[in-house]
Scaffold this motif. Sequence first.
Motif, PDB file in Angstrom:
ATOM      1  N   ASP A 102       0.771  -1.390  -0.031  1.00 12.31           N
ATOM      2  CA  ASP A 102       0.032  -0.090  -0.005  1.00 12.31           C
ATOM      3  C   ASP A 102       0.705   1.182   0.042  1.00 12.31           C
ATOM      4  O   ASP A 102       0.236   2.203  -0.045  1.00 12.31           O
ATOM      5  N   GLY A 103       2.171   1.155   0.168  1.00 12.50           N
ATOM      6  CA  GLY A 103       2.904   2.165  -0.070  1.00 12.50           C
ATOM      7  C   GLY A 103       3.384   2.767   1.222  1.00 12.50           C
ATOM      8  O   GLY A 103       4.060   3.865   1.554  1.00 12.50           O
ATOM      9  N   GLY A 104       2.834   2.205   2.365  1.00 12.64           N
ATOM     10  CA  GLY A 104       3.176   2.478   3.845  1.00 12.64           C
ATOM     11  C   GLY A 104       4.805   1.952   4.089  1.00 12.64           C
ATOM     12  O   GLY A 104       5.345   1.021   3.818  1.00 12.64           O
ATOM     13  N   VAL A 105       5.428   3.249   4.884  1.00 12.14           N
ATOM     14  CA  VAL A 105       6.833   2.946   5.007  1.00 12.14           C
ATOM     15  C   VAL A 105       7.305   1.876   6.238  1.00 12.14           C
ATOM     16  O   VAL A 105       6.785   2.140   7.338  1.00 12.14           O
ATOM     17  N   LEU A 106       7.733   0.875   5.737  1.00  8.11           N
ATOM     18  CA  LEU A 106       7.978  -0.328   6.730  1.00  8.11           C
ATOM     19  C   LEU A 106       9.160   0.133   7.661  1.00  8.11           C
ATOM     20  O   LEU A 106       9.260  -0.521   8.806  1.00  8.11           O
ATOM     21  N   ASN A 107      10.207   0.615   7.171  1.00  7.76           N
ATOM     22  CA  ASN A 107      11.346   1.034   7.781  1.00  7.76           C
ATOM     23  C   ASN A 107      12.257   1.903   6.812  1.00  7.76           C
ATOM     24  O   ASN A 107      12.133   2.142   5.559  1.00  7.76           O
TER      25      ASN A 107
ATOM     26  N   GLU B 161       1.811   2.810   8.327  1.00 13.62           N
ATOM     27  CA  GLU B 161       0.647   3.453   7.775  1.00 13.62           C
ATOM     28  C   GLU B 161       0.825   4.743   7.183  1.00 13.62           C
ATOM     29  O   GLU B 161      -0.183   5.502   6.715  1.00 13.62           O
ATOM     30  N   THR B 162       1.996   5.141   6.960  1.00 17.46           N
ATOM     31  CA  THR B 162       2.577   6.456   6.766  1.00 17.46           C
ATOM     32  C   THR B 162       2.896   6.510   4.960  1.00 17.46           C
ATOM     33  O   THR B 162       3.924   5.610   4.932  1.00 17.46           O
ATOM     34  N   SER B 163       2.350   7.185   4.141  1.00 16.82           N
ATOM     35  CA  SER B 163       3.124   7.223   2.785  1.00 16.82           C
ATOM     36  C   SER B 163       4.194   8.043   2.795  1.00 16.82           C
ATOM     37  O   SER B 163       4.333   9.177   3.456  1.00 16.82           O
ATOM     38  N   PRO B 164       5.252   7.790   1.961  1.00 13.54           N
ATOM     39  CA  PRO B 164       6.327   8.721   1.872  1.00 13.54           C
ATOM     40  C   PRO B 164       5.914   9.981   1.467  1.00 13.54           C
ATOM     41  O   PRO B 164       6.464  11.098   1.979  1.00 13.54           O
ATOM     42  N   PHE B 165       4.922  10.020   0.738  1.00  9.64           N
ATOM     43  CA  PHE B 165       4.451  11.462   0.080  1.00  9.64           C
ATOM     44  C   PHE B 165       3.813  12.447   1.242  1.00  9.64           C
ATOM     45  O   PHE B 165       3.522  13.647   1.198  1.00  9.64           O
ATOM     46  N   GLN B 166       3.599  11.853   2.391  1.00 11.70           N
ATOM     47  CA  GLN B 166       3.114  12.641   3.628  1.00 11.70           C
ATOM     48  C   GLN B 166       4.075  13.261   4.536  1.00 11.70           C
ATOM     49  O   GLN B 166       3.833  14.217   5.179  1.00 11.70           O
ATOM     50  N   VAL B 167       5.347  12.923   4.273  1.00 11.11           N
ATOM     51  CA  VAL B 167       6.476  13.168   5.313  1.00 11.11           C
ATOM     52  C   VAL B 167       7.755  13.541   4.582  1.00 11.11           C
ATOM     53  O   VAL B 167       8.728  13.269   5.124  1.00 11.11           O
ATOM     54  N   ASN B 168       7.753  14.151   3.528  1.00  7.92           N
ATOM     55  CA  ASN B 168       8.944  14.917   2.923  1.00  7.92           C
ATOM     56  C   ASN B 168       9.893  13.629   2.321  1.00  7.92           C
ATOM     57  O   ASN B 168      11.029  14.053   2.416  1.00  7.92           O
TER      58      ASN B 168
ATOM     59  N   HIS C  79      -4.128  14.062   6.079  1.00  5.71           N
ATOM     60  CA  HIS C  79      -2.983  14.788   6.922  1.00  5.71           C
ATOM     61  C   HIS C  79      -1.591  14.791   6.208  1.00  5.71           C
ATOM     62  O   HIS C  79      -1.425  13.816   5.430  1.00  5.71           O
ATOM     63  N   LYS C  80      -1.124  15.557   6.447  1.00  6.84           N
ATOM     64  CA  LYS C  80       0.374  15.843   5.962  1.00  6.84           C
ATOM     65  C   LYS C  80       1.299  16.517   7.240  1.00  6.84           C
ATOM     66  O   LYS C  80       0.883  17.092   7.976  1.00  6.84           O
ATOM     67  N   LEU C  81       2.650  15.866   7.312  1.00  9.47           N
ATOM     68  CA  LEU C  81       3.400  16.240   8.355  1.00  9.47           C
ATOM     69  C   LEU C  81       3.948  17.645   7.785  1.00  9.47           C
ATOM     70  O   LEU C  81       4.579  17.827   6.688  1.00  9.47           O
ATOM     71  N   ILE C  82       4.047  18.506   8.734  1.00 13.91           N
ATOM     72  CA  ILE C  82       4.509  19.918   8.513  1.00 13.91           C
ATOM     73  C   ILE C  82       5.656  20.059   9.649  1.00 13.91           C
ATOM     74  O   ILE C  82       5.709  19.729  10.598  1.00 13.91           O
TER      75      ILE C  82
END
Length: 463
Positions: free
Chosen positions: A142-147, A295-302, A337-340
Amino acid sequence: MSSLYEMSGDADHPNFPSVDQSDRSVPRNLRQTGDPGIEMLVSTRVRKSPFFHKSFNENSAWRCTVYNRLYHPRGLVEPEDGGAMKEYDALTNDVTLWDVAVERQIRVKGPDAEALTNYVVSRDVTGMDPMDGKYVILCNEDGGVLNDPVLLRPEEDEFWFSLSDSNLMQWLQGVNVDNDFDVEIDEIDVTPMQIQGPKALDVMVDVVGEEVKDVPYYGLMEAEIGGADVLISQTGFSGEEGFEVYVKDAHEDAEKVWDPVHDSVVDHGGRQIAPGHHRRIAAGIMSWGQDLDFETSPFQVNLGYQVPDDKDADYIGKEALEEQKEQIESGDYPFTHKLIGLKMAGEPIRDYAPDFWLVSDPETGDECGYITSPWWNPDLETNIAMGYVPAEKIEEVTDTPLNDEIYDEELDLEFEVHLPDEYSEESGEPTFATVAKVPFKESVNPSAREQAKLNARKEAEGE
């Protein structure tokens, strides 16, 4: 923080349903419980690293957490002596030694080591030469960051995954059950330490010689310290100049390496500290499990730069990530949501936050997000933080897609953060915050994304 619980508008639901967590199958626990002052149980269920005696018995680390199922020192200077901010001073002005044995080393070795690694990592690793390193991410379907480990290639047929806080060995072994790459996947007896700070190079010259000056950023070098074999990389988790020393046969040789390195650090005016989370926040470096997770996409977190346009080979998560990328570029951001980055008023935050502190919309007063990594930065003379806010709030003040470039903009966007009373300007009242550029403070060695940005700026200026 009972006042925040009452403000949720639902006294039967302590997890703040006003914060939309529909992106997640397991929501963050947003209940504001604070630090209950519990004691860490030391038992044989959690592993003691080869540096445990040095950190806790000899250098008197006074608290720890559990990271990758190992005890991890998180405080060396006692609060009455200056605490974490005293450690920050040593990191940014002199040199520091970190016990990062928790970065367990998972080795993939064999004729198909490159093929397997390229299949589980989003970036293309086929261009890595032996004795190269690279920061990478591994994603699920799903594109979630495992590590998000540092990947090392000490040999042509061998890669080491230097892990962040999630167990990757079983994932790699599971991936290989059906794919049958010709590799061995195992954890190896290699334990890293970090030497970070402006005088890090001086320490490394002391312990291994002048040739360490030739090691490039993310480059590797074989060496010997105290009669023990080590692998050295010019990497780190601080934004300052730094190196990591990977001790081979660590359960036998760890202290042979630790002692001369520690002695040199002290000789240069430094000391052992806990990993410098206060500095890594300023550098915009994220901590897995805290700022991002599976559960976080790399596109949410820079981390959109970790999803290349030119990698032809298939990799796990490629289809989902490419679809997300297309949606973002077309203006249809697919996440709530997006990390800022935020700069916050209030009293200086000089220690770890025990909760995900809540973020509110100042126009409505509704809780709409949460802080993941806050700290006081003495160089900027303000509290800074990374945290999640509604994507729609960002879209209201920018005409560009919500990609990595958003972190370079000065956004006219304000929020309120519900800090504990010890940090808030007024008891029970939220604190003013403004969106800020990330990184807050430039790193000695910029990330790949930051370096690309610097190169583009130089080209535009004709340098």
